[in-house]
Design an enzyme around this catalytic site. Structure first.
Site, mmCIF file in Angstrom:
data_model
loop_
_atom_site.group_PDB
_atom_site.id
_atom_site.type_symbol
_atom_site.label_atom_id
_atom_site.label_comp_id
_atom_site.label_asym_id
_atom_site.label_seq_id
_atom_site.Cartn_x
_atom_site.Cartn_y
_atom_site.Cartn_z
ATOM 1 N N GLN A 1 0.680 -1.250 -0.005
ATOM 2 C CA GLN A 1 0.021 0.026 -0.083
ATOM 3 C C GLN A 1 0.993 1.238 0.021
ATOM 4 O O GLN A 1 2.055 1.168 0.303
ATOM 5 C CB GLN A 1 -0.964 0.086 1.098
ATOM 6 C CG GLN A 1 -0.159 -0.033 2.504
ATOM 7 C CD GLN A 1 -0.970 -0.673 3.620
ATOM 8 O OE1 GLN A 1 -2.053 -0.509 3.807
ATOM 9 N NE2 GLN A 1 -0.254 -1.118 4.556
ATOM 10 N N HIS B 1 -9.196 3.799 19.510
ATOM 11 C CA HIS B 1 -8.266 2.774 20.169
ATOM 12 C C HIS B 1 -8.864 2.239 21.424
ATOM 13 O O HIS B 1 -8.811 1.344 21.995
ATOM 14 C CB HIS B 1 -6.742 3.121 20.258
ATOM 15 C CG HIS B 1 -6.212 3.274 18.923
ATOM 16 N ND1 HIS B 1 -5.557 4.362 18.336
ATOM 17 C CD2 HIS B 1 -6.028 2.415 17.905
ATOM 18 C CE1 HIS B 1 -4.868 4.134 17.209
ATOM 19 N NE2 HIS B 1 -5.325 2.969 17.099
ATOM 20 N N ASP C 1 0.169 1.111 13.351
ATOM 21 C CA ASP C 1 0.522 2.270 14.338
ATOM 22 C C ASP C 1 0.632 2.173 15.942
ATOM 23 O O ASP C 1 1.044 3.093 16.590
ATOM 24 C CB ASP C 1 -0.436 3.427 13.807
ATOM 25 C CG ASP C 1 -1.987 2.850 14.394
ATOM 26 O OD1 ASP C 1 -2.231 2.675 15.551
ATOM 27 O OD2 ASP C 1 -2.519 2.383 13.475
ATOM 28 N N GLU D 1 1.256 -8.107 11.968
ATOM 29 C CA GLU D 1 0.738 -6.676 10.900
ATOM 30 C C GLU D 1 1.711 -7.307 9.679
ATOM 31 O O GLU D 1 2.644 -7.577 9.792
ATOM 32 C CB GLU D 1 1.471 -5.353 11.473
ATOM 33 C CG GLU D 1 1.714 -4.414 10.252
ATOM 34 C CD GLU D 1 0.438 -3.920 10.015
ATOM 35 O OE1 GLU D 1 0.254 -3.792 8.620
ATOM 36 O OE2 GLU D 1 -0.422 -3.365 10.848
ATOM 37 N N ASP E 1 1.181 -12.216 7.088
ATOM 38 C CA ASP E 1 -0.348 -12.261 6.743
ATOM 39 C C ASP E 1 -1.042 -12.870 7.806
ATOM 40 O O ASP E 1 -0.613 -14.089 8.334
ATOM 41 C CB ASP E 1 -0.453 -12.932 5.389
ATOM 42 C CG ASP E 1 -2.046 -12.777 5.057
ATOM 43 O OD1 ASP E 1 -3.094 -12.863 5.740
ATOM 44 O OD2 ASP E 1 -2.295 -12.842 3.930
ATOM 45 N N ASP F 1 -7.787 -4.919 14.701
ATOM 46 C CA ASP F 1 -7.558 -3.562 14.283
ATOM 47 C C ASP F 1 -7.298 -3.615 12.777
ATOM 48 O O ASP F 1 -5.899 -3.297 12.425
ATOM 49 C CB ASP F 1 -6.530 -3.016 15.074
ATOM 50 C CG ASP F 1 -6.277 -1.355 14.975
ATOM 51 O OD1 ASP F 1 -7.055 -0.899 14.149
ATOM 52 O OD2 ASP F 1 -5.319 -0.941 15.640
ATOM 53 N N ASP G 1 -9.718 -1.047 5.806
ATOM 54 C CA ASP G 1 -10.869 -1.111 5.037
ATOM 55 C C ASP G 1 -10.645 -2.649 4.209
ATOM 56 O O ASP G 1 -9.497 -3.188 3.735
ATOM 57 C CB ASP G 1 -11.156 -0.170 4.234
ATOM 58 C CG ASP G 1 -11.705 1.218 4.976
ATOM 59 O OD1 ASP G 1 -11.843 0.958 6.024
ATOM 60 O OD2 ASP G 1 -11.845 2.309 4.501
ATOM 61 N N PRO H 1 -5.377 -7.223 0.900
ATOM 62 C CA PRO H 1 -5.278 -8.185 1.689
ATOM 63 C C PRO H 1 -6.280 -8.249 2.843
ATOM 64 O O PRO H 1 -6.356 -9.343 3.299
ATOM 65 C CB PRO H 1 -3.813 -8.101 2.288
ATOM 66 C CG PRO H 1 -3.385 -7.063 1.471
ATOM 67 C CD PRO H 1 -4.186 -6.289 0.668
#
Length: 271
Positions: free
Chosen positions: A29, A60, A84, A103, A134, A152, A155, A159
């Protein structure tokens, strides 16, 4: 310079930038971080606002605390996504023993480490392990079982489409402890009702309890955000056994008010 997110066919949000801090494309991305006039530093992924320093705490804290505050002795927590580290920051306010964060995009984490101060404070915590792969592969091979799994996620494109597949939630079920639960960010009840309904139908087939929860989220589409707390046992309400310190939104009163659901969502959920 303005950065824009097209939130719907006829709606977009624009934030004016003072300075671009980071702009790079990973193999997954486009990642951008800029300093804004009104919202502090802002993280965008593929031209979608993921985080602003001014309002990220609504999201959060709402994703993490209602479920973790209601578990007496949470030991193992799995975070899927959350590069993040805002979700991780909130999880570490509870007496957890082990947190694994999975992540897919390591570059999101590295950029956040450089520009968001909370990441520097927590990423070396001995309770935390970072895995960059993944999530669906990690879950299929996981040996641990978890008290809470937190999704978390971004959209449902690329993936992230897997987070709307029945097979994914079948696999998640296998790594939850008997009394364990899922915390899922479930998108905008204003703009994304079709997605919400699809996800709810998948979860309803696999789990016994689905508890919807709402909180404000000013820079996300519609300004209102939905979370789902999901269990494989019958639960009517999550009751906090502890309230974490140093929150900015969540408290005991907010905990219970978030479960008050408007009529249009009750019809979606059949409650």
């Amino acid at each position: 310079m303005f950065f824009s997110e097209k939130q719907n066919k006829g709606t977009e949000l624009r934030i004016k930038a003072k300075k671009i801090l980071f702009r790079k494309k990973s193999k997954f991305q486009k990642i951008e971080i800029f300093e804004s006039y009104d919202w502090g530093k802002v993280l965008m992924l593929d031209s979608l606002f993921m985080l602003t320093e001014r309002d990220e705490f609504f999201y959060h804290e709402s994703l993490v605390h209602p479920i973790l505050s209601s578990i007496k002795n949470p030991e193992n927590v799995l975070i899927i996504g959350g590069g993040d580290c805002g979700t991780l920051r909130e999880v570490l306010k509870h007496p957890v023993k082990k947190v694994i964060q999975v992540e897919i995009d390591e570059l999101v984490f590295k950029a956040s480490l450089k520009y968001f101060p909370w990441v520097k404070k927590i990423y070396k915590d001995k309770r935390v392990s970072f895995i960059f792969e993944d999530a669906k592969d990690f879950i299929k091979n996981a040996e641990d079982k978890f008290d809470v799994v937190i999704l978390d996620t971004s959209d449902p494109v690329g993936p992230a489409k897997v987070f709307y597949k029945k097979e994914f939630y079948e696999d998640l079920k296998k790594i939850l402890k008997k009394n364990g639960g899922l915390a899922i960010q479930a998108e905008s009840p204003i703009h994304h009702l079709k997605r919400i309904k699809k996800l709810y139908e998948i979860l309803k087939d696999e789990y016994k309890s689905i508890l919807p929860y709402l909180s404000p989220m000013p820079t996300y589409p519609g300004g209102l955000w939905l979370y789902l707390f999901v269990f494989n046992k019958k639960i009517k309400m999550l009751k906090p056994v502890r309230i974490p310190k140093n929150t900015r939104y969540y408290n005991k009163e907010i905990h219970f008010s978030g479960f008050k659901i408007p009529e249009f969502l009750k019809r979606i959920f059949g409650i």
